[in-house]
Write an enzyme that holds these catalytic residues in place. Structure first.
Site, PDB file in Angstrom:
ATOM      1  N   ASP A  92      31.662  48.786  45.839  1.00 19.49           N
ATOM      2  CA  ASP A  92      32.869  48.399  45.105  1.00 19.49           C
ATOM      3  C   ASP A  92      33.749  49.627  44.819  1.00 19.49           C
ATOM      4  O   ASP A  92      34.863  49.475  44.310  1.00 19.49           O
ATOM      5  CB  ASP A  92      32.488  47.779  43.747  1.00 19.49           C
ATOM      6  CG  ASP A  92      32.565  46.263  43.784  1.00 19.49           C
ATOM      7  OD1 ASP A  92      33.463  45.737  44.455  1.00 19.49           O
ATOM      8  OD2 ASP A  92      31.732  45.626  43.110  1.00 19.49           O
TER       9      ASP A  92
ATOM     10  N   GLN B  41      28.763  41.628  40.286  1.00 19.18           N
ATOM     11  CA  GLN B  41      30.000  40.864  40.098  1.00 19.18           C
ATOM     12  C   GLN B  41      30.518  41.004  38.673  1.00 19.18           C
ATOM     13  O   GLN B  41      29.766  40.845  37.705  1.00 19.18           O
ATOM     14  CB  GLN B  41      29.750  39.387  40.456  1.00 19.18           C
ATOM     15  CG  GLN B  41      30.991  38.525  40.464  1.00 19.18           C
ATOM     16  CD  GLN B  41      32.008  38.904  41.550  1.00 19.18           C
ATOM     17  OE1 GLN B  41      31.661  39.451  42.583  1.00 19.18           O
ATOM     18  NE2 GLN B  41      33.271  38.609  41.300  1.00 19.18           N
TER      19      GLN B  41
ATOM     20  N   LYS C  91      30.985  35.894  49.270  1.00 14.79           N
ATOM     21  CA  LYS C  91      30.663  37.231  49.783  1.00 14.79           C
ATOM     22  C   LYS C  91      29.371  37.175  50.610  1.00 14.79           C
ATOM     23  O   LYS C  91      29.275  37.771  51.678  1.00 14.79           O
ATOM     24  CB  LYS C  91      30.530  38.223  48.616  1.00 14.79           C
ATOM     25  CG  LYS C  91      31.886  38.562  47.992  1.00 14.79           C
ATOM     26  CD  LYS C  91      31.781  39.332  46.673  1.00 14.79           C
ATOM     27  CE  LYS C  91      33.178  39.554  46.080  1.00 14.79           C
ATOM     28  NZ  LYS C  91      33.180  40.264  44.798  1.00 14.79           N
TER      29      LYS C  91
HETATM   30  N1  GUN Z   1      35.415  40.616  40.036  1.00 16.35           N
HETATM   31  C1  GUN Z   1      36.659  40.384  40.523  1.00 16.35           C
HETATM   32  N2  GUN Z   1      36.907  41.157  41.611  1.00 16.35           N
HETATM   33  C2  GUN Z   1      35.794  41.890  41.811  1.00 16.35           C
HETATM   34  C3  GUN Z   1      35.448  42.886  42.786  1.00 16.35           C
HETATM   35  O1  GUN Z   1      36.218  43.256  43.684  1.00 16.35           O
HETATM   36  N3  GUN Z   1      34.197  43.401  42.637  1.00 16.35           N
HETATM   37  C4  GUN Z   1      33.354  43.027  41.644  1.00 16.35           C
HETATM   38  N4  GUN Z   1      32.161  43.620  41.585  1.00 16.35           N
HETATM   39  N5  GUN Z   1      33.654  42.125  40.737  1.00 16.35           N
HETATM   40  C5  GUN Z   1      34.868  41.555  40.825  1.00 16.35           C
END
Ligand code: GUN
Length: 287
Positions: A120, A97, A53
């Site tokens: 998110d 995350q 990311k």
């Molecule tokens: N863990 C797996 N997918 C995601 C996501 O799209 N966002 C976040 N914050 N954690 C994740």
């Protein structure tokens, strides 16, 4: 007969191009879009996702602030970091995350993020707005799937869409996004009876189980011409796999997305898009 492969790498690069332009525009107005990433503990998959990311942000000109916390981090420490990031005028988006270590609550953590920085789309505020068709920041994976439908001109109106996932990150936001497009949505899960029938009746299947020992979507389970979106990721002998065997399912599906190279790159692209949206909202002086 063989269907069309849904190429998430190509579609995500188109989204990233648009984000890059929007970032340049914001920079010319004196706003440097910035995403704060928060990684707790040492889950190697999570560390890789966060690194990817951050790299994707750098490629489109979005600044990142990296926060790594030990796996022993308490909820109070987590709350304190989120409060600091909420106050930080330089930060437009906050990504914590998931999953979190057991002593931290996902609900308490995500709820604490300012809705204006919730890239998110997981805060109660933004999930509520999504259900009312008013959300500016929507969950990234479902948004990425909707972008794929749009790109490949896959009609949703009146279609039977089965989603095999009920998580906050994927299945629940998809209900609202698909309903908004006038689809008929069925959410299936581990307690669903007659899943084979539910799949057979679907025009579109979005599958996200992520455990091949529990579930594999096979060609026998779908009707000819079904659209199959595979959101799952798990590992088999070190290889990333989804819920389907792509080469088999594409023989019967009209469209199918592979793993890797399908939904995964779209999730990251939509995170970038949300970060730029959050940075644009900051122009209004609301965050
Ligand atoms: N863990 C797996 N997918 C995601 C996501 O799209 N966002 C976040 N914050 N954690 C994740």
């Amino acid at each position: 007969m063989s269907g069309t492969k849904i190429d998430g790498l190509t579609v995500s690069s188109l989204v990233r191009e648009r984000v890059k332009k929007a970032t340049e525009e914001l920079k010319s107005q004196g706003i440097q879009p910035c995403l704060a990433t928060v990684l707790i503990g040492d889950n190697p998959a999570s560390a890789t996702y966060v690194k990817n990311k951050q790299k994707a942000c750098a490629e489109v000109g979005i600044k990142t602030k990296d926060h790594k916390l030990p796996s022993t981090t308490t909820q109070a420490e987590m709350n304190s970091l989120i409060d600091t990031l909420n106050q930080d005028k330089e930060v437009h988006g906050i990504l914590v995350q998931l999953p979190l270590p057991p002593q931290c609550s996902e609900f308490e953590t995500t709820s604490r993020i300012s809705p204006l920085k919730d890239v998110d789309g997981l805060t109660p505020h933004n999930t509520g707005l999504l259900s009312m068709k008013k959300a500016m920041l929507k969950a990234c994976t479902p948004s990425g799937i909707m972008e794929l439908f749009e790109h490949y001109s896959i009609p949703l109106e009146g279609k039977n869409v089965t989603v095999i996932n009920r998580s906050n990150l994927v299945g629940k936001p998809l209900i609202h996004m698909l309903l908004e497009k006038n689809a008929t949505v069925t959410i299936a899960h581990s307690k669903t009876k007659n899943l084979a029938n539910v799949c057979k009746n679907a025009d579109i299947i979005i599958t996200g189980v992520g455990d091949r020992t529990k579930f594999t979507l096979t060609p026998e389970m779908i009707s000819d011409g079904t659209v199959v979106i595979d959101v799952a990721t798990s590992r088999l002998d070190g290889k990333l796999i989804g819920d389907c065997d792509f080469e088999k399912i594409i023989q019967k599906a009209s469209f199918a997305s592979p793993v890797p190279g399908g939904v995964g790159p779209m999730t990251i692209a939509m995170l970038l898009k949300n970060t730029v949206t959050a940075a644009s909202m900051s122009k209004l002086g609301r965050n």
